[in-house]
Structure formats: C-alpha cells, structure tokens
Design a protein around this motif. Structure first.
Motif, mmCIF file in Angstrom:
data_model
loop_
_atom_site.group_PDB
_atom_site.id
_atom_site.type_symbol
_atom_site.label_atom_id
_atom_site.label_comp_id
_atom_site.label_asym_id
_atom_site.label_seq_id
_atom_site.Cartn_x
_atom_site.Cartn_y
_atom_site.Cartn_z
ATOM 1 N N UNK A 88 0.529 -1.180 -0.037
ATOM 2 C CA UNK A 88 0.003 0.124 0.027
ATOM 3 C C UNK A 88 0.774 1.185 0.010
ATOM 4 N N UNK A 89 1.530 1.446 1.043
ATOM 5 C CA UNK A 89 2.167 2.850 1.482
ATOM 6 C C UNK A 89 2.946 3.093 -0.065
ATOM 7 N N UNK A 90 3.969 2.259 -0.360
ATOM 8 C CA UNK A 90 4.935 2.458 -1.422
ATOM 9 C C UNK A 90 3.991 2.653 -2.606
ATOM 10 N N UNK A 91 3.374 1.673 -3.212
ATOM 11 C CA UNK A 91 2.756 1.617 -4.302
ATOM 12 C C UNK A 91 1.680 2.710 -4.718
ATOM 13 N N UNK A 92 1.099 3.268 -3.523
ATOM 14 C CA UNK A 92 0.042 4.167 -3.707
ATOM 15 C C UNK A 92 0.724 5.657 -3.492
ATOM 16 N N UNK A 93 1.992 5.708 -3.086
ATOM 17 C CA UNK A 93 2.837 7.016 -2.868
ATOM 18 C C UNK A 93 2.280 7.678 -1.752
ATOM 19 N N UNK A 94 1.805 6.714 -0.732
ATOM 20 C CA UNK A 94 1.695 7.504 0.589
ATOM 21 C C UNK A 94 2.854 7.947 1.514
ATOM 22 N N UNK A 95 2.824 8.821 2.014
ATOM 23 C CA UNK A 95 3.663 9.366 3.200
ATOM 24 C C UNK A 95 4.016 8.209 4.240
ATOM 25 N N UNK A 96 4.913 7.106 4.471
ATOM 26 C CA UNK A 96 5.108 6.331 5.479
ATOM 27 C C UNK A 96 4.582 7.137 6.778
ATOM 28 N N UNK A 97 5.098 8.298 6.928
ATOM 29 C CA UNK A 97 4.691 8.831 8.296
ATOM 30 C C UNK A 97 3.458 9.007 8.885
ATOM 31 N N UNK A 98 2.568 8.825 7.907
ATOM 32 C CA UNK A 98 1.101 8.895 8.044
ATOM 33 C C UNK A 98 0.559 7.580 7.976
ATOM 34 N N UNK A 99 1.203 6.417 7.905
ATOM 35 C CA UNK A 99 0.520 5.244 7.670
ATOM 36 C C UNK A 99 0.780 4.574 9.061
ATOM 37 N N UNK A 100 -0.141 3.835 9.724
ATOM 38 C CA UNK A 100 0.245 3.522 11.127
ATOM 39 C C UNK A 100 -0.456 1.904 11.214
ATOM 40 N N UNK A 101 0.451 1.163 11.988
ATOM 41 C CA UNK A 101 0.051 -0.197 12.185
ATOM 42 C C UNK A 101 0.054 -0.560 13.783
ATOM 43 N N UNK A 102 -0.846 -1.238 14.103
ATOM 44 C CA UNK A 102 -0.685 -1.573 15.649
ATOM 45 C C UNK A 102 0.610 -2.074 15.882
ATOM 46 N N UNK A 103 1.177 -1.605 17.115
ATOM 47 C CA UNK A 103 2.589 -2.321 17.581
ATOM 48 C C UNK A 103 2.403 -3.578 18.132
ATOM 49 N N UNK A 104 2.801 -4.843 17.490
ATOM 50 C CA UNK A 104 2.684 -5.930 18.074
ATOM 51 C C UNK A 104 3.979 -6.415 18.698
ATOM 52 N N UNK A 105 4.860 -5.567 18.818
ATOM 53 C CA UNK A 105 5.816 -5.647 19.702
ATOM 54 C C UNK A 105 6.090 -4.851 20.951
ATOM 55 N N UNK A 106 4.974 -4.239 21.344
ATOM 56 C CA UNK A 106 5.087 -3.266 22.381
ATOM 57 C C UNK A 106 5.109 -4.289 23.736
ATOM 58 N N UNK A 107 5.687 -3.619 24.712
ATOM 59 C CA UNK A 107 5.856 -4.378 25.894
ATOM 60 C C UNK A 107 4.647 -4.209 26.589
ATOM 61 N N UNK A 108 4.153 -2.929 26.582
ATOM 62 C CA UNK A 108 2.604 -2.710 27.278
ATOM 63 C C UNK A 108 1.439 -2.809 26.377
ATOM 64 N N UNK A 109 1.323 -3.860 26.002
ATOM 65 C CA UNK A 109 -0.002 -3.842 25.081
ATOM 66 C C UNK A 109 -1.079 -3.198 25.207
ATOM 67 N N UNK A 110 -1.675 -3.044 26.461
ATOM 68 C CA UNK A 110 -2.931 -2.607 26.565
ATOM 69 C C UNK A 110 -2.828 -0.872 26.250
#
Ligand code: GLP
Length: 241
Positions: A88-110
C-alpha cells in the motif's frame, strides 16, 4: 448495506477502488482504513495504477491498518507493517509517516492499543475502511465471539485462522498465536466501509454476514448496522446469497 455482485475479482477490485478514489479525490487528506490479506490486493493494484498515472494523489492521505501479529518483528516480511508498507504505502505513494500499524512488539500491550485508538481519533477518524472477510466471518482479526462494540485489543487467533494464514509462513508452527486488532466498535466508527470478497471459500461467510442474524459468532454481520457499508463480491463469493 449495499451489495454489489460482480462477475469476477478484477471487476470487484475496480468497483472498490472507484469508491476509495472518490473519497480521496474529494478529500486529499482522507484517512484510509487498511486491510491486509489477499482479498484487497486487486483493489490496491487498481489504486496503485491511479497513483502512478496521476489520476488520484494519495500523498496527503493517512492510513491505519486493522491489525498486526504479536511477537514477530516489524521487519518480518509477513508482519502486517511490512505487508502494508509493500502493498500500500509505497505503491500508492503515501507518506510512510502517515501510515500506522498497531505495535505488535509493544511491551505494554494495553497501552499500545489505547494509543492506537487515540491516534485514530486524533486523525479525525477513518473516512473509508477497506475490509476483507475471513472464512469464519472475521473482520480484522475479530474472531467469532468478539464483542460487537470491542476496541483495539489483543486477541488469540483461532486454529482455523492460523491454518488459513499458514500459507504465508514456512510452517503452521511459525504462524503467530496472538494479534492486535482494531475492534468491531473501532471499525464501525469509519464513515464508509467497503468489504471485498472473492471465491467460493468465502460464500458461507458472506451469506452469514449479509443475510444472517447480527451475531458475535459472525463478526462481519455487525456491518448490517453500518449506514454506509458496501459489500463487493464476485459471483463465487455471492453463491450462497
Ligand atoms: C486475515 C486478516 C483479515 C483478512 C482475512 C481474510 O487473517 N487479518 O483482515 O480480511 O484474514 O484473508 P484473505 O483476504 O487472505 O482471505
């Protein structure tokens, strides 16, 4: 719910892409809700063509992914962060700084889940949410029995979903057991929703979602309550309607 039945997946991708492009053309800073899985790939390919040809400009748009696996690094090619970046981000030419994904590596999940909800709210909310559907009726990773008003949280993947997704990994054992996913309540906050499904393997889930009772046992059925939900299915996925 608006149901659009098209002859094949290519036609479905064109219909879904048209709906999304219309939103972005009207509002260049639109917030897109992004799904992974194979179902929306054709739609993303259509949108990528529009971006390349200059028909639609996604550079000011934002994106929020629906979900992410827990416990695999963001650099892993099958992490949803990597998939969204690649497809998505690269192919659509979106700004990576504006594309968010939940952080599955977070130590504090909640806390990470709360922060994701806050970020969606701060963006002004999702203008159009793209969805696929799991063979068991899940959307995002909201598996059957998910609360219809749930928010972003950690979930256990069902054996069926792990088996369905094993094709993306070297073996079933490599498929993560947990994920973070936007909740059904989060998804329902989007102003518009477009769900795409193709193939006979989705026919039962589509029928349950569209014509079945609204039930936590078919999470996608909650979309019956959405004022602007469009379901774009090919003939095979529509076979049980
Ligand atoms: C995946 C994703 C969903 C997706 C669904 C169907 O596990 N978390 O967002 O819609 O399952 O996947 P596919 O489109 O590959 O059939």
């Amino acid at each position: 719910m608006e149901i659009v039945i098209v002859p094949d997946s290519a036609a479905g991708a064109r219909v879904a892409a048209r709906l999304i492009a219309r939103v972005v053309t009207a509002k260049p800073t639109a917030v897109l809700g992004l799904a992974t899985g194979s179902s929306p790939l054709g739609t993303y390919a259509e949108l990528a063509e529009q971006a390349t040809s200059g028909t639609t400009d996604f550079s000011a748009a934002s994106g929020f992914a629906l979900d992410e696996y827990v416990g695999i690094p963001a650099e892993h090619p099958q992490s949803y962060a990597a998939v969204i970046d690649r497809e998505v981000t690269r192919r659509l030419g979106m700004d990576p700084a504006r594309v968010h994904v939940p952080d599955g590596r977070a130590t504090e999940i909640p806390a990470a889940c709360d922060a994701y909800e806050a970020a969606i709210r701060a963006s002004g909310g999702v203008d159009i949410q793209i969805l696929g559907i799991g063979a068991n009726g899940h959307i995002g990773f909201n598996e059957p029995s998910s609360s219809l008003s749930s928010r972003t949280r950690i979930k256990t993947l069902t054996p069926r979903t792990r088996a369905d997704n094993a094709r993306f990994f070297d073996s079933l054992d490599d498929v993560p057991t947990h994920c973070l996913t936007q909740g059904l309540g989060t998804i329902m906050d989007a102003r518009r929703i477009v769900l795409v499904a193709q193939g006979s393997a989705k026919a039962a889930a589509v029928a349950a979602a569209v014509e079945g009772p609204v039930s936590a046992m078919c999470p996608a059925s909650v979309l019956q309550f959405h004022p602007h939900a469009t379901v774009v299915v090919d003939e095979a996925a529509a076979a049980d309607l």
